[in-house]
Design a protein around this motif. Structure first.
Motif, PDB file in Angstrom:
ATOM      1  N   THR A  48      74.888  44.635 -83.722  1.00  0.00           N
ATOM      2  CA  THR A  48      74.731  45.975 -83.169  1.00  0.00           C
ATOM      3  C   THR A  48      74.026  45.952 -81.826  1.00  0.00           C
ATOM      4  OG1 THR A  48      74.604  46.923 -85.399  1.00  0.00           O
ATOM      5  CG2 THR A  48      73.775  48.269 -83.595  1.00  0.00           C
ATOM      6  N   GLN A  49      72.952  45.159 -81.729  1.00  0.00           N
ATOM      7  CA  GLN A  49      72.104  45.173 -80.539  1.00  0.00           C
ATOM      8  C   GLN A  49      72.579  44.212 -79.442  1.00  0.00           C
ATOM      9  OE1 GLN A  49      69.940  47.390 -80.285  1.00  0.00           O
ATOM     10  NE2 GLN A  49      68.811  47.781 -82.157  1.00  0.00           N
ATOM     11  N   CYS A  50      73.225  43.114 -79.836  1.00  0.00           N
ATOM     12  CA  CYS A  50      73.461  42.025 -78.883  1.00  0.00           C
ATOM     13  C   CYS A  50      74.918  41.756 -78.536  1.00  0.00           C
ATOM     14  CB  CYS A  50      72.855  40.717 -79.427  1.00  0.00           C
ATOM     15  SG  CYS A  50      71.152  40.846 -80.004  1.00  0.00           S
ATOM     16  N   TYR A  51      75.845  42.100 -79.431  1.00  0.00           N
ATOM     17  CA  TYR A  51      77.213  41.638 -79.261  1.00  0.00           C
ATOM     18  C   TYR A  51      78.010  42.368 -78.184  1.00  0.00           C
ATOM     19  CZ  TYR A  51      77.590  38.140 -82.941  1.00  0.00           C
ATOM     20  OH  TYR A  51      77.464  36.992 -83.698  1.00  0.00           O
ATOM     21  N   THR A  52      77.508  43.497 -77.677  1.00  0.00           N
ATOM     22  CA  THR A  52      78.212  44.140 -76.572  1.00  0.00           C
ATOM     23  C   THR A  52      78.348  43.171 -75.400  1.00  0.00           C
ATOM     24  OG1 THR A  52      77.410  46.333 -77.202  1.00  0.00           O
ATOM     25  CG2 THR A  52      78.173  46.056 -74.937  1.00  0.00           C
ATOM     26  N   CYS A  53      77.277  42.384 -75.174  1.00  0.00           N
ATOM     27  CA  CYS A  53      77.283  41.414 -74.072  1.00  0.00           C
ATOM     28  C   CYS A  53      77.455  39.969 -74.555  1.00  0.00           C
ATOM     29  CB  CYS A  53      75.985  41.508 -73.271  1.00  0.00           C
ATOM     30  SG  CYS A  53      75.718  43.104 -72.477  1.00  0.00           S
ATOM     31  N   HIS A  54      76.934  39.644 -75.727  1.00  0.00           N
ATOM     32  CA  HIS A  54      76.873  38.247 -76.186  1.00  0.00           C
ATOM     33  C   HIS A  54      77.875  37.942 -77.301  1.00  0.00           C
ATOM     34  CE1 HIS A  54      73.099  37.479 -73.963  1.00  0.00           C
ATOM     35  NE2 HIS A  54      72.754  38.703 -74.316  1.00  0.00           N
ATOM     36  N   GLU A 182      84.346  47.079 -76.428  1.00  0.00           N
ATOM     37  CA  GLU A 182      85.513  47.086 -75.534  1.00  0.00           C
ATOM     38  C   GLU A 182      85.205  47.850 -74.242  1.00  0.00           C
ATOM     39  OE1 GLU A 182      89.203  45.714 -74.527  1.00  0.00           O
ATOM     40  OE2 GLU A 182      88.019  45.241 -76.306  1.00  0.00           O
ATOM     41  N   LEU A 183      84.548  48.987 -74.378  1.00  0.00           N
ATOM     42  CA  LEU A 183      84.169  49.755 -73.193  1.00  0.00           C
ATOM     43  C   LEU A 183      83.165  48.976 -72.343  1.00  0.00           C
ATOM     44  CD1 LEU A 183      83.753  53.309 -74.773  1.00  0.00           C
ATOM     45  CD2 LEU A 183      85.489  52.649 -73.104  1.00  0.00           C
ATOM     46  N   GLY A 184      82.153  48.390 -73.018  1.00  0.00           N
ATOM     47  CA  GLY A 184      81.107  47.664 -72.309  1.00  0.00           C
ATOM     48  C   GLY A 184      81.642  46.447 -71.580  1.00  0.00           C
ATOM     49  N   LYS A 185      82.557  45.723 -72.213  1.00  0.00           N
ATOM     50  CA  LYS A 185      83.141  44.525 -71.607  1.00  0.00           C
ATOM     51  C   LYS A 185      83.866  44.877 -70.316  1.00  0.00           C
ATOM     52  CE  LYS A 185      86.947  42.930 -73.332  1.00  0.00           C
ATOM     53  NZ  LYS A 185      87.934  42.318 -74.275  1.00  0.00           N
ATOM     54  N   ASN A 186      84.665  45.921 -70.354  1.00  0.00           N
ATOM     55  CA  ASN A 186      85.422  46.329 -69.177  1.00  0.00           C
ATOM     56  C   ASN A 186      84.531  46.965 -68.113  1.00  0.00           C
ATOM     57  OD1 ASN A 186      88.571  46.062 -69.674  1.00  0.00           O
ATOM     58  ND2 ASN A 186      87.660  46.639 -71.618  1.00  0.00           N
ATOM     59  N   LEU A 187      83.531  47.699 -68.553  1.00  0.00           N
ATOM     60  CA  LEU A 187      82.605  48.337 -67.625  1.00  0.00           C
ATOM     61  C   LEU A 187      81.791  47.300 -66.860  1.00  0.00           C
ATOM     62  CD1 LEU A 187      81.405  51.011 -66.582  1.00  0.00           C
ATOM     63  CD2 LEU A 187      79.747  50.879 -68.448  1.00  0.00           C
ATOM     64  N   MET A 188      81.258  46.307 -67.581  1.00  0.00           N
ATOM     65  CA  MET A 188      80.464  45.270 -66.944  1.00  0.00           C
ATOM     66  C   MET A 188      81.316  44.437 -65.984  1.00  0.00           C
ATOM     67  SD  MET A 188      77.306  45.499 -67.807  1.00  0.00           S
ATOM     68  CE  MET A 188      76.638  43.893 -67.417  1.00  0.00           C
ATOM     69  N   LYS A 189      82.559  44.228 -66.347  1.00  0.00           N
ATOM     70  CA  LYS A 189      83.462  43.491 -65.461  1.00  0.00           C
ATOM     71  C   LYS A 189      83.646  44.252 -64.148  1.00  0.00           C
ATOM     72  CE  LYS A 189      88.066  41.395 -65.279  1.00  0.00           C
ATOM     73  NZ  LYS A 189      89.357  41.201 -65.972  1.00  0.00           N
ATOM     74  N   ALA A 190      83.797  45.581 -64.246  1.00  0.00           N
ATOM     75  CA  ALA A 190      83.956  46.408 -63.048  1.00  0.00           C
ATOM     76  C   ALA A 190      82.700  46.366 -62.182  1.00  0.00           C
ATOM     77  CB  ALA A 190      84.272  47.849 -63.456  1.00  0.00           C
ATOM     78  N   ILE A 191      81.529  46.424 -62.820  1.00  0.00           N
ATOM     79  CA  ILE A 191      80.265  46.388 -62.080  1.00  0.00           C
ATOM     80  C   ILE A 191      80.088  45.044 -61.400  1.00  0.00           C
ATOM     81  CG2 ILE A 191      77.747  46.371 -62.339  1.00  0.00           C
ATOM     82  CD1 ILE A 191      78.046  48.484 -64.499  1.00  0.00           C
ATOM     83  N   ASN A 192      80.358  43.960 -62.135  1.00  0.00           N
ATOM     84  CA  ASN A 192      80.160  42.624 -61.576  1.00  0.00           C
ATOM     85  C   ASN A 192      81.115  42.325 -60.426  1.00  0.00           C
ATOM     86  OD1 ASN A 192      78.067  41.999 -63.323  1.00  0.00           O
ATOM     87  ND2 ASN A 192      79.423  41.103 -64.866  1.00  0.00           N
TER      88      ASN A 192
END
Length: 329
Positions: A48-54, A182-192
């Protein structure tokens, strides 16, 4: 001569014994190891806490952070005790800095982890779980380690015997976290790749299609509701705002929020908070400080009625509201 031979034998036995105690780090655990139930809970909290990024399921080229097994590898030596391991993880999470990180390569590639205020007991439990149990390894991990010129990681630890998930609370959490991932993965990719302004573009064009895809996958209605929405369509109802205020009180008091589930005749309604971290503030913080001029210009262009700014770290920005049928497997 016999006396010298005896001393040599004792010395060799002593060295062997010392080496064994250090190489098998399970013998260095704390006096209060996690029970199977606590380990299972820590694993769920980690997801819940970590897997959005890890997340270990993320493809190598789409990573926004190293998988948890890589964290374990860098923070664990043969003679690291559980207490030392847990404290190192806790020290970094409480105040992420490049100096405190033991993963210089990851910091160089992904940047320092955004700060977010976590429940200390939960972080300790997650770290203890990481120390004592085997973590999932991505398919690409061994090859990556080899390419980086590092020795293969011989992961030790117990294997968690997971029980089949049951209940509407877990079902709702699974749907929320899968959508968030899924949202976080794509969002972080856009930011990076292009910066926060492009992340606003992503939310405007792709957030709804991704959410709709998850609705179809899970046969559920998925809504992100807020009392201060960016998109007017996400304005919370009076009932949803009641739950938002409940979660705000829990977070303000340092409590770990538990999902709220309401039972109807044929369906369940699931509610869970969306909490800000430092990365969120690039688009939802204070204009002129965490939100730069270019990003704010894009926000006002795409969302003229925007109200989703002015947040600080660890505040409830909204909730997940997920409705699914009782017979939904």
């Amino acid at each position: 001569m016999k006396y010298l031979m005896l001393l040599l034998a004792i010395s060799l036995l002593s060295c062997k014994s010392d080496k064994t105690s250090k190489s098998d780090y399970n013998t260095l655990n704390s006096k209060n190891p996690l029970s199977e139930k606590e380990a299972s809970q820590a694993f769920e909290t980690m997801k819940t806490q970590c897997y959005t990024c890890h997340n270990p399921e993320t493809e190598h080229d789409n990573r926004i952070a190293p998988p948890m097994i890589a964290v374990k590898m860098h923070y664990l030596d043969e003679d690291t005790t559980e207490e030392e391991f847990v404290q190192s993880i806790l020290n970094f999470v409480n105040k992420p800095t490049e100096e405190k990180s033991k993963m210089k390569g990851a910091v160089k590639r992904f940047g320092v982890m955004p700060y977010q205020k976590y429940n200390e007991a939960e972080i300790k439990a997650i770290a203890s779980y990481m120390y004592n149990y085997k973590l999932e390894k991505p398919d690409w991990f061994d090859e990556h380690i080899k390419d980086e010129g590092m020795n293969a990681f011989q992961q030790k630890g117990k294997k968690l015997h997971q029980q089949k998930r049951k209940g509407p609370k877990q079902k709702g959490l699974d749907i929320a976290m899968a959508t968030k991932k899924e949202l976080g993965k794509n969002l972080m990719k856009a930011i990076n790749e292009k910066g926060p302004a492009d992340a606003v573009e992503f939310c405007n064009l792709k957030a709804i299609p991704i959410t709709s895809q998850k609705e179809e996958q899970f046969n559920a209605k998925i809504k992100r509701a807020s009392d201060k929405p960016r998109n007017p369509n996400n304005l919370a109802t009076a009932h949803e705002e009641t739950h938002i205020n409940t979660f705000k009180e829990m977070i303000a008091q340092g409590e770990s929020p538990e999902p709220i589930v309401e039972k109807n005749k044929e369906s369940f309604n699931f509610y869970y908070p969306i909490v800000t971290n430092t990365m969120c503030l690039k688009c939802h913080g204070e204009v002129g400080k965490t939100i730069n001029a270019e990003t704010y210009k894009t926000i006002k262009l795409k969302y003229p009625e925007d109200r989703a700014i002015g947040y600080e770290v660890n505040q409830v920005r909204g909730i997940w509201h997920i409705e699914f049928q009782k017979n939904n497997p």
